[in-house]
Design a protein around this motif. Structure first.
Motif, short mmCIF file in Angstrom:
data_model
loop_
_atom_site.label_atom_id
_atom_site.label_comp_id
_atom_site.label_asym_id
_atom_site.label_seq_id
_atom_site.Cartn_x
_atom_site.Cartn_y
_atom_site.Cartn_z
N HIS A 147 0.83 -1.20 0.00
CA HIS A 147 0.00 0.00 0.00
C HIS A 147 0.86 1.26 0.00
O HIS A 147 1.85 1.35 0.74
CB HIS A 147 -0.89 0.04 1.25
CG HIS A 147 -1.92 -1.05 1.29
ND1 HIS A 147 -3.21 -0.86 0.86
CD2 HIS A 147 -1.84 -2.35 1.70
CE1 HIS A 147 -3.90 -1.99 1.01
NE2 HIS A 147 -3.09 -2.90 1.52
N ALA A 148 0.47 2.21 -0.83
CA ALA A 148 1.01 3.56 -0.77
C ALA A 148 -0.07 4.41 -0.12
O ALA A 148 -1.06 4.78 -0.78
CB ALA A 148 1.35 4.07 -2.16
N GLY A 149 0.06 4.69 1.15
CA GLY A 149 -1.02 5.32 1.89
C GLY A 149 -2.20 4.37 1.97
O GLY A 149 -2.06 3.22 2.38
N ASP A 150 -3.37 4.82 1.51
CA ASP A 150 -4.55 3.96 1.52
C ASP A 150 -4.81 3.32 0.16
O ASP A 150 -5.86 2.73 -0.07
CB ASP A 150 -5.79 4.75 1.97
CG ASP A 150 -6.08 5.93 1.05
OD1 ASP A 150 -5.31 6.16 0.10
OD2 ASP A 150 -7.09 6.63 1.29
N ARG A 151 -3.84 3.39 -0.74
CA ARG A 151 -4.00 2.88 -2.11
C ARG A 151 -3.23 1.58 -2.30
O ARG A 151 -2.03 1.51 -2.02
CB ARG A 151 -3.52 3.93 -3.11
CG ARG A 151 -3.87 3.65 -4.55
CD ARG A 151 -3.72 4.93 -5.38
NE ARG A 151 -2.41 5.51 -5.20
CZ ARG A 151 -1.33 5.17 -5.93
NH1 ARG A 151 -1.43 4.25 -6.87
NH2 ARG A 151 -0.17 5.75 -5.70
N LEU A 152 -3.91 0.54 -2.78
CA LEU A 152 -3.28 -0.74 -3.07
C LEU A 152 -2.53 -0.63 -4.39
O LEU A 152 -3.12 -0.34 -5.44
CB LEU A 152 -4.34 -1.84 -3.16
CG LEU A 152 -3.86 -3.25 -3.51
CD1 LEU A 152 -2.99 -3.81 -2.38
CD2 LEU A 152 -5.04 -4.18 -3.79
N VAL A 153 -1.20 -0.87 -4.36
CA VAL A 153 -0.41 -0.72 -5.58
C VAL A 153 0.16 -2.05 -6.09
O VAL A 153 0.56 -2.14 -7.26
CB VAL A 153 0.74 0.29 -5.40
CG1 VAL A 153 0.18 1.68 -5.13
CG2 VAL A 153 1.70 -0.14 -4.31
N ALA A 154 0.20 -3.07 -5.25
CA ALA A 154 0.75 -4.36 -5.69
C ALA A 154 0.28 -5.47 -4.77
O ALA A 154 -0.03 -5.23 -3.60
CB ALA A 154 2.28 -4.33 -5.73
N VAL A 155 0.24 -6.68 -5.32
CA VAL A 155 -0.03 -7.89 -4.54
C VAL A 155 0.95 -8.96 -4.98
O VAL A 155 1.09 -9.24 -6.17
CB VAL A 155 -1.47 -8.39 -4.76
CG1 VAL A 155 -1.70 -9.70 -4.00
CG2 VAL A 155 -2.49 -7.35 -4.32
N ALA A 156 1.66 -9.53 -4.01
CA ALA A 156 2.57 -10.65 -4.27
C ALA A 156 1.95 -11.90 -3.67
O ALA A 156 1.68 -11.95 -2.47
CB ALA A 156 3.94 -10.39 -3.66
N VAL A 157 1.72 -12.90 -4.51
CA VAL A 157 1.14 -14.17 -4.08
C VAL A 157 2.28 -15.14 -3.83
O VAL A 157 3.15 -15.33 -4.68
CB VAL A 157 0.17 -14.73 -5.13
CG1 VAL A 157 -0.50 -16.01 -4.63
CG2 VAL A 157 -0.87 -13.68 -5.51
N CYS A 158 2.29 -15.74 -2.65
CA CYS A 158 3.45 -16.51 -2.22
C CYS A 158 3.02 -17.73 -1.42
O CYS A 158 2.14 -17.63 -0.56
CB CYS A 158 4.33 -15.60 -1.36
SG CYS A 158 5.95 -16.24 -0.97
N ASP A 159 3.60 -18.89 -1.71
CA ASP A 159 3.33 -20.11 -0.96
C ASP A 159 4.41 -20.31 0.10
O ASP A 159 5.61 -20.13 -0.18
CB ASP A 159 3.32 -21.33 -1.87
CG ASP A 159 2.10 -21.37 -2.78
OD1 ASP A 159 1.09 -20.76 -2.42
OD2 ASP A 159 2.17 -22.02 -3.84
N VAL A 160 3.99 -20.69 1.30
CA VAL A 160 4.93 -20.98 2.39
C VAL A 160 5.20 -22.47 2.40
O VAL A 160 4.28 -23.29 2.52
CB VAL A 160 4.36 -20.53 3.74
CG1 VAL A 160 5.37 -20.81 4.85
CG2 VAL A 160 3.98 -19.06 3.71
N MET A 161 6.47 -22.84 2.24
CA MET A 161 6.89 -24.24 2.25
C MET A 161 7.79 -24.49 3.46
O MET A 161 8.08 -23.58 4.23
CB MET A 161 7.61 -24.59 0.94
CG MET A 161 6.79 -24.27 -0.30
SD MET A 161 7.58 -24.83 -1.83
CE MET A 161 9.12 -23.91 -1.78
N GLU A 162 8.22 -25.73 3.60
CA GLU A 162 9.06 -26.06 4.75
C GLU A 162 10.47 -25.51 4.63
O GLU A 162 11.13 -25.27 5.63
CB GLU A 162 9.10 -27.58 4.94
CG GLU A 162 7.76 -28.16 5.36
CD GLU A 162 7.84 -29.64 5.66
OE1 GLU A 162 8.89 -30.26 5.37
OE2 GLU A 162 6.85 -30.20 6.18
N ASN A 163 10.94 -25.30 3.40
CA ASN A 163 12.31 -24.85 3.21
C ASN A 163 12.40 -23.52 2.46
O ASN A 163 13.46 -23.16 1.97
CB ASN A 163 13.13 -25.90 2.46
CG ASN A 163 12.63 -26.08 1.03
OD1 ASN A 163 11.53 -25.63 0.68
ND2 ASN A 163 13.41 -26.76 0.22
#
Length: 234
Positions: A147-163
């Protein structure tokens, strides 16, 4: 394959998504096989990726252009340009969300695809295509909002794995090109993996002759999966 209880099947030859004029074969883990974080981690170490509920890797008979890559986060040091990108985005705040569908995320995704990938197979975007690509019934997936202030500028989608973390996809405001948000999202995920005590950030496939993939090799050191062995790129 080392993942116990997982069966695999390969597709017939189809048009390659990355190299024009080339034919590709894809190896899939059977979607009926039990998939969880541990199995997904083992398969990621063998070069597999996730798209929706499906786990796959290239399996082409005569082409080895798709090389799985990952960043060893403790060894990584940003170069001068990456340091500038980090500083340029120091005003951004990050909120972590789960994989639930959110209208704000999809609206940004729709704008991004229309502006950046209108000539690709992801265009035109749809809510169904978005959900089937980024979300999964079994993965531990985070949507990192920038977020830049109250504006959404990017989304990173990420999976959490064991390593490690697996960077699934990043989409951002196409009007914010000056920020280099794609690069910043990777830098942020490297720091997030370090914070979580995870050794690697998986970036998917690097293809030497694909212009769209060139950015990945700029993160050093970076490890390449060659003949089932992770090696540091020279």
């Amino acid at each position: 394959m080392t993942a116990p209880g997982v069966k695999f099947f390969s597709t017939t030859a189809h048009a390659c998504s990355y190299l024009p004029g080339e034919q590709a074969i894809t190896l899939f883990a059977d979607p009926k096989s039990r998939m969880d974080r541990r199995v997904y981690t083992e398969l990621s170490d063998l070069g597999f990726r996730r798209s929706g509920n499906y786990v796959y890797r290239p399996h082409c008979a005569t082409c080895q252009a798709c090389v799985p890559v990952r960043i060893p986060v403790d060894a990584f040091h940003p170069n001068r340009q990456q340091s500038r990108v980090w500083k340029r985005n120091s005003d951004l705040s990050v909120v972590v969300r789960d994989g639930s569908f959110r209208e704000a995320h999809y609206a940004l995704y729709e704008r991004y695809i229309a502006a950046r990938h209108h000539d690709g197979d992801m265009y035109p975007p749809s809510a169904e295509q978005y959900a089937s690509f980024l979300t999964s019934d079994w993965s531990e997936t985070c949507f990192y909002e920038f977020h830049a202030g109250d504006r959404l500028v990017a989304v990173a989608v990420c999976d959490v794995m064991e390593n490690g973390l697996s960077a699934v996809y990043t989409f951002y405001d196409p009007d914010e090109e000056r920020r280099s948000l794609g690069t910043y999202a990777i830098l942020w995920q490297i720091e997030e993996a370090r914070r979580l005590g995870l050794p690697s950030l998986y970036l998917g496939y690097w293809i030497k002759n694909s212009r769209k993939m060139n950015y990945k090799i700029g993160f050093r050191p970076i490890e390449l999966l060659i003949n089932n062995e992770w090696l540091t790129a020279r």
